[in-house]
Design a protein around this motif. Structure first.
Motif, short mmCIF file in Angstrom:
data_model
loop_
_atom_site.label_atom_id
_atom_site.label_comp_id
_atom_site.label_asym_id
_atom_site.label_seq_id
_atom_site.Cartn_x
_atom_site.Cartn_y
_atom_site.Cartn_z
N PRO A 304 -25.42 10.37 -22.75
CA PRO A 304 -25.79 11.32 -21.69
C PRO A 304 -24.93 12.57 -21.72
O PRO A 304 -23.84 12.58 -22.32
N ALA A 305 -25.40 13.60 -21.05
CA ALA A 305 -24.69 14.89 -21.07
C ALA A 305 -23.32 14.81 -20.43
O ALA A 305 -22.44 15.63 -20.73
N ASP A 306 -23.12 13.84 -19.53
CA ASP A 306 -21.82 13.70 -18.86
C ASP A 306 -21.03 12.51 -19.42
O ASP A 306 -20.21 11.91 -18.71
N ALA A 307 -21.29 12.16 -20.67
CA ALA A 307 -20.63 11.00 -21.28
C ALA A 307 -19.12 11.16 -21.29
O ALA A 307 -18.58 12.26 -21.40
N HIS A 308 -18.43 10.02 -21.18
CA HIS A 308 -16.97 9.98 -21.27
C HIS A 308 -16.61 9.27 -22.57
O HIS A 308 -16.95 8.09 -22.76
N ILE A 309 -15.95 9.98 -23.47
CA ILE A 309 -15.64 9.45 -24.81
C ILE A 309 -14.13 9.29 -24.96
O ILE A 309 -13.36 10.20 -24.63
N ARG A 334 -18.73 18.46 -28.55
CA ARG A 334 -19.26 19.37 -27.50
C ARG A 334 -20.38 20.25 -28.06
O ARG A 334 -21.33 20.58 -27.34
N ARG A 335 -20.27 20.61 -29.33
CA ARG A 335 -21.31 21.44 -29.93
C ARG A 335 -22.63 20.67 -30.01
O ARG A 335 -23.71 21.25 -29.85
N ASN A 336 -22.57 19.35 -30.25
CA ASN A 336 -23.77 18.55 -30.41
C ASN A 336 -24.24 17.88 -29.12
O ASN A 336 -25.44 17.68 -28.93
N LEU A 337 -23.30 17.52 -28.24
CA LEU A 337 -23.66 16.76 -27.04
C LEU A 337 -23.61 17.59 -25.77
O LEU A 337 -24.09 17.14 -24.72
N GLY A 338 -23.03 18.78 -25.83
CA GLY A 338 -22.94 19.62 -24.65
C GLY A 338 -21.52 19.73 -24.13
O GLY A 338 -20.68 18.86 -24.37
N LYS A 339 -21.25 20.79 -23.39
CA LYS A 339 -19.90 21.06 -22.92
C LYS A 339 -19.50 20.21 -21.72
O LYS A 339 -18.34 20.23 -21.29
N SER A 340 -20.44 19.43 -21.16
CA SER A 340 -20.14 18.64 -19.97
C SER A 340 -19.51 17.28 -20.28
O SER A 340 -19.06 16.58 -19.37
#
Length: 411
Positions: A304-309, A334-340
């Protein structure tokens, strides 16, 4: 460490566990033939785990882990026990020491050794081969026979009776350690089935600021050494010299092994018929659960866009400019999954017990950890239903080339 030394992470790890003053440090000294561990009648002399590397005939390079007593008390004692538990995570073979102070005619009973039996069972649950050891038998009137009988009745395992002082039983213990070797220990290989013995292999090794001046990084050295042992024809170059290197070959190499950070450039120049992999991918298979890591990597683009890795580094080095774990990989994510997305980085042995707040764990190649320790982290992720992959597979997935990368034991 000299160039001829086997790195600690590549050695069989033998952990010694027992109460304070059960004879662990004395046994390390007896097994190594050196006074490498401090021996004292004062309980709690061993605080942090002590690591001692040596060679055992018939086994090869090993490292003994002398741990603090698991009956340590107080606030500091709790920290010592915690480190003893951490040492268990990197143990390939465990020695659990039992010792009974002379108590007249009192017969050894299981209740007297509840902690020892508990530790023995917990190690077995981790699929770690365990050898019960009756220690300091020179101090027992019956030579430890009653205690050995008690252990056998409780575990159905025949313990080894030893005296570090007289040397009795030490050779028998060495033989039992050799007998308990993991089945795949001697056959384990970094390059596995991705290349044939005698084949032509090209290593692409960019030397950035992370590499020690005048030296290669450890995975490159270990891979190169194994390829030479397998009688492979090995060529080496940096990324910028790759076009010229490929042009100089009459036939393309059978396999190209690159640093994962150069995957994009190397993949674009890969000759037809050459297989591609990376040092990080090879070590993921050598040290961990390759199938689990590969399956997890394929889930990266579905987060998801708000994923925690969680990014887990084995090294505790000071981060440098363009550090892969703290700069390059987060930037690619962040480039592939989004800045969130949220990214947390841990290093060394600082790995969370509770992973429930994370959607994914991405681990480094773990050249500083042994396989048992990496597998313990993979097991923790599996138990908590958290996908776990590694740097190389994650980068390949994010670049869309994972299907073109050879993973030992997977493809």
């Amino acid at each position: 460490m000299s160039l001829n030394d086997t790195p600690r992470a590549m050695r069989l790890h033998i952990g010694l566990f027992g109460r304070r003053n059960s004879g662990k440090s004395s046994l390390v000294n007896a097994l190594t033939g050196q006074n490498v561990a401090t021996v004292s009648p004062v309980p709690g002399t061993t605080t942090d785990p002590v690591y001692k590397a040596m060679e055992i005939h018939g086994i090869g390079p090993v490292v003994f882990i002398d741990t603090a007593g698991f009956d340590d008390v107080g606030s500091l004692g709790g920290l010592r026990v915690s480190r003893t538990k951490d040492a268990a995570k990197e143990t390939d073979i465990a020695l659990v020491l039992f010792h009974q102070e002379e108590a007249g005619e009192k017969r050894a009973a299981e209740d007297d050794f509840a902690e020892e039996f508990c530790w023995l069972q917990s190690l077995q649950k981790r699929q770690i081969p365990v050898i019960p050891v009756v220690s300091r038998t020179d101090e027992m009137e019956d030579g430890g026979r009653a205690l050995a009988k008690c252990i056998f009745e409780g575990t159905k395992i025949s313990p080894v009776c030893i005296s570090s002082k007289t040397g009795a039983g030490i050779e028998k213990l060495r033989a039992e350690i050799a007998r308990q070797l993991p089945e795949d220990y001697q056959a384990r290989s970094i390059t596995g089935e991705v290349c044939q013995s005698g084949g032509h292999v090209l290593l692409v090794m960019p030397q950035d600021i992370q590499a020690p001046k005048g030296r290669l990084i450890l995975p490159q050295v270990q891979t190169l050494r194994e390829l030479l042992d397998r009688k492979c024809l090995v060529s080496c170059c940096t990324t910028d010299c790759l076009p010229g290197m490929l042009a100089s070959f009459v036939r393309p190499p059978e396999l190209v092994i690159t640093d994962s950070q150069a995957f994009r450039e190397v993949h674009a120049l890969l000759p037809k018929g050459s297989k591609l992999t990376s040092f990080s991918v090879l070590f993921a298979a050598y040290k961990g659960d390759a199938a689990f890591f590969a399956a997890s990597a394929r889930q990266l683009l579905e987060l998801p866009a708000d994923a925690h890795i969680l990014i887990a580094e084995a090294c505790t080095h000071k981060p440098l400019q363009e550090d892969i774990g703290r700069v390059k990989l987060p930037r690619l994510l962040r480039r592939n999954l989004g800045k969130s997305i949220e990214i947390t980085v841990c290093s060394g042995h600082d790995f969370p017990e509770n992973l429930s707040s994370f959607d994914m764990v991405i681990h480094c190649g773990a050249c500083m950890f042994n396989r048992a320790y990496v597998m313990s982290r993979a097991a923790a992720c599996r138990r908590q239903n958290i996908p776990m992959t590694n740097y190389g597979m994650a980068i390949a997935a994010l670049l869309g080339i994972l299907d073109d990368v050879r993973i030992p034991g997977v493809q």
